[in-house]
Design an enzyme around this catalytic site. Structure first.
Site, PDB file in Angstrom:
ATOM      1  N   ASP A 269       0.963  -1.572  12.521  1.00  0.00           N
ATOM      2  CA  ASP A 269       1.350  -2.134  11.224  1.00  0.00           C
ATOM      3  C   ASP A 269       1.610  -3.629  11.376  1.00  0.00           C
ATOM      4  O   ASP A 269       2.599  -4.043  11.988  1.00  0.00           O
ATOM      5  CB  ASP A 269       2.607  -1.416  10.703  1.00  0.00           C
ATOM      6  CG  ASP A 269       2.900  -1.805   9.261  1.00  0.00           C
ATOM      7  OD1 ASP A 269       3.060  -3.016   8.990  1.00  0.00           O
ATOM      8  OD2 ASP A 269       2.962  -0.923   8.402  1.00  0.00           O
TER       9      ASP A 269
ATOM     10  N   ASP B   7       5.027  -5.054   9.980  1.00  0.00           N
ATOM     11  CA  ASP B   7       6.175  -4.690  10.814  1.00  0.00           C
ATOM     12  C   ASP B   7       6.176  -5.487  12.121  1.00  0.00           C
ATOM     13  O   ASP B   7       7.239  -5.887  12.615  1.00  0.00           O
ATOM     14  CB  ASP B   7       6.153  -3.190  11.120  1.00  0.00           C
ATOM     15  CG  ASP B   7       6.673  -2.362   9.943  1.00  0.00           C
ATOM     16  OD1 ASP B   7       7.407  -2.928   9.103  1.00  0.00           O
ATOM     17  OD2 ASP B   7       6.339  -1.171   9.870  1.00  0.00           O
TER      18      ASP B   7
ATOM     19  N   ARG C 219       0.854  -1.183   0.000  1.00  0.00           N
ATOM     20  CA  ARG C 219       0.000   0.000   0.000  1.00  0.00           C
ATOM     21  C   ARG C 219       0.886   1.228   0.000  1.00  0.00           C
ATOM     22  O   ARG C 219       1.740   1.381   0.873  1.00  0.00           O
ATOM     23  CB  ARG C 219      -0.834  -0.068   1.288  1.00  0.00           C
ATOM     24  CG  ARG C 219      -2.054   0.771   1.269  1.00  0.00           C
ATOM     25  CD  ARG C 219      -2.866   0.478   2.510  1.00  0.00           C
ATOM     26  NE  ARG C 219      -2.311   1.089   3.702  1.00  0.00           N
ATOM     27  CZ  ARG C 219      -3.047   1.596   4.675  1.00  0.00           C
ATOM     28  NH1 ARG C 219      -4.349   1.549   4.608  1.00  0.00           N
ATOM     29  NH2 ARG C 219      -2.484   2.131   5.720  1.00  0.00           N
TER      30      ARG C 219
ATOM     31  N   THR D 295      -0.741   7.654  -0.997  1.00  0.00           N
ATOM     32  CA  THR D 295      -2.063   7.558  -1.651  1.00  0.00           C
ATOM     33  C   THR D 295      -2.928   6.458  -1.031  1.00  0.00           C
ATOM     34  O   THR D 295      -4.137   6.436  -1.238  1.00  0.00           O
ATOM     35  CB  THR D 295      -1.901   7.231  -3.145  1.00  0.00           C
ATOM     36  OG1 THR D 295      -1.309   5.925  -3.245  1.00  0.00           O
ATOM     37  CG2 THR D 295      -1.008   8.235  -3.844  1.00  0.00           C
TER      38      THR D 295
HETATM   39  C1  PRP Z   1      -1.091  -3.836   4.931  1.00  0.00           C
HETATM   40  C2  PRP Z   1      -1.988  -5.013   5.254  1.00  0.00           C
HETATM   41  C3  PRP Z   1      -2.869  -5.085   4.046  1.00  0.00           C
HETATM   42  C4  PRP Z   1      -3.053  -3.637   3.685  1.00  0.00           C
HETATM   43  C5  PRP Z   1      -4.370  -3.171   4.216  1.00  0.00           C
HETATM   44  O1  PRP Z   1      -0.076  -4.203   4.088  1.00  0.00           O
HETATM   45  O2  PRP Z   1      -1.273  -6.198   5.505  1.00  0.00           O
HETATM   46  O3  PRP Z   1      -2.309  -5.791   2.961  1.00  0.00           O
HETATM   47  O4  PRP Z   1      -1.996  -2.919   4.329  1.00  0.00           O
HETATM   48  O5  PRP Z   1      -4.627  -1.877   3.824  1.00  0.00           O
HETATM   49  P1  PRP Z   1      -5.747  -1.517   2.749  1.00  0.00           P
HETATM   50  O6  PRP Z   1      -6.975  -2.301   3.131  1.00  0.00           O
HETATM   51  O7  PRP Z   1      -5.917  -0.040   2.937  1.00  0.00           O
HETATM   52  O8  PRP Z   1      -5.235  -1.878   1.397  1.00  0.00           O
HETATM   53  P2  PRP Z   1       1.066  -3.196   3.600  1.00  0.00           P
HETATM   54  O9  PRP Z   1       0.662  -2.602   2.287  1.00  0.00           O
HETATM   55  O10 PRP Z   1       1.404  -2.259   4.698  1.00  0.00           O
HETATM   56  O11 PRP Z   1       2.257  -4.142   3.262  1.00  0.00           O
HETATM   57  P3  PRP Z   1       3.094  -5.181   4.164  1.00  0.00           P
HETATM   58  O12 PRP Z   1       2.185  -6.352   4.426  1.00  0.00           O
HETATM   59  O13 PRP Z   1       4.231  -5.503   3.286  1.00  0.00           O
HETATM   60  O14 PRP Z   1       3.507  -4.488   5.437  1.00  0.00           O
HETATM   61  N1  URA Z   2      -2.090  -1.946   7.425  1.00  0.00           N
HETATM   62  C1  URA Z   2      -1.761  -2.316   8.678  1.00  0.00           C
HETATM   63  O1  URA Z   2      -0.835  -3.123   8.871  1.00  0.00           O
HETATM   64  N2  URA Z   2      -2.445  -1.795   9.694  1.00  0.00           N
HETATM   65  C2  URA Z   2      -3.455  -0.929   9.521  1.00  0.00           C
HETATM   66  O2  URA Z   2      -4.065  -0.496  10.523  1.00  0.00           O
HETATM   67  C3  URA Z   2      -3.796  -0.568   8.213  1.00  0.00           C
HETATM   68  C4  URA Z   2      -3.101  -1.094   7.172  1.00  0.00           C
END
Ligand code: PRP
Ligand code: URA
Length: 214
Positions: free
Chosen positions: A205, A208, A109, A113
């Site tokens: 997150d 993380d 994500r 944006t």
């Molecule tokens: C996080 C989470 C989802 C997404 C949710 O991933 O694990 O995939 O955000 O947000 P959304 O519903 O607004 O799309 P992230 O993009 O942070 O990537 P990561 O898993 O690599 O940390």
């Molecule tokens: N992705 C995450 O990991 N946590 C949130 O709260 C939203 C998006």
């Protein structure tokens, strides 16, 4: 939410799930325990999300007699983590279904944006014949999940179930609006998104915290 939409969302709120979810939310929970609980919650949710898988009869011979047993009909299910946080849920799902196939849906994500970007996808070729269990701990705006579902539909997937640990109402609405058939399983529907599109109260997150990258 209309009745039909409500029937497409299942909150898995077993007391053990609620107990573990509170530990997951706690900012003091260390990486090792966080990862273990994500795995455990995936297992609980996977159990609920596969409750209606079709069965077929099979002959079984017990030490005493012949009888008719049941087995899951059709192709093995596919577990589809949205990278990277979804990876934390794969092990729990495979404990339930060790022969399931695993496909990977690489999306991140954009921090500004909040729109998803696809960077790597590889799913079983015959995904149209398998129950698709899409896993990701967080459903925030719904952008990543919607893109993952679109990707699978474009490859013929019919039975898609989205399994998350925490969902925001905004994300649930976005996914249900975008796809007429997908069903959502979550341990909690939280209050709302904040200005950075993070879920409140949420758990921060997820990626993380699973991988210890912050
Ligand atoms: C996080 C989470 C989802 C997404 C949710 O991933 O694990 O995939 O955000 O947000 P959304 O519903 O607004 O799309 P992230 O993009 O942070 O990537 P990561 O898993 O690599 O940390
Ligand atoms: N992705 C995450 O990991 N946590 C949130 O709260 C939203 C998006």
């Amino acid at each position: 939410m209309t009745d039909n939409r409500a029937s497409r969302v299942t909150v898995v709120d077993h007391p053990l799930v609620q107990h573990k979810l509170s530990i997951l939310r706690d900012k003091r929970t260390p990486t090792k325990q966080f990862r273990e609980i994500v795995r455990e919650l995936a297992l609980f949710e996977g159990y609920e999300a596969t409750r209606d898988l079709p069965l077929e009869d099979i002959p079984v011979e017990t030490p005493l007699t012949k009888t008719t047993g049941k087995r899951i009909a059709g192709r093995k299910a596919a577990v589809l983590p949205i990278l990277r946080a979804g990876l934390g849920m794969v092990e729990g799902m495979l404990e339930l279904m060790p022969a399931a196939r695993v496909g990977h849906i690489g999306m991140y994500r954009d921090e500004t944006t909040h729109k998803p970007h696809e960077y790597y996808c590889k799913v079983p070729a015959d995904i149209d014949q398998r129950t698709c269990l899409v896993v990701d701990p967080m459903l925030a705006t719904g952008g990543s999940a919607t893109a993952a579902i679109e990707y699978l539909r474009a490859r013929g997937a019919r039975d898609i179930r989205l399994i998350v640990i925490i969902a925001a109402p905004e994300g649930i609405d976005a996914v249900l609006d975008a796809d007429a058939d997908v069903r959502i399983f979550t341990c909690s529907i939280d209050e709302r998104l904040n200005e950075d599109a993070y879920i409140l109260p949420g758990l921060g997150d997820a990626g993380d915290r699973i991988f210890g990258t912050k």
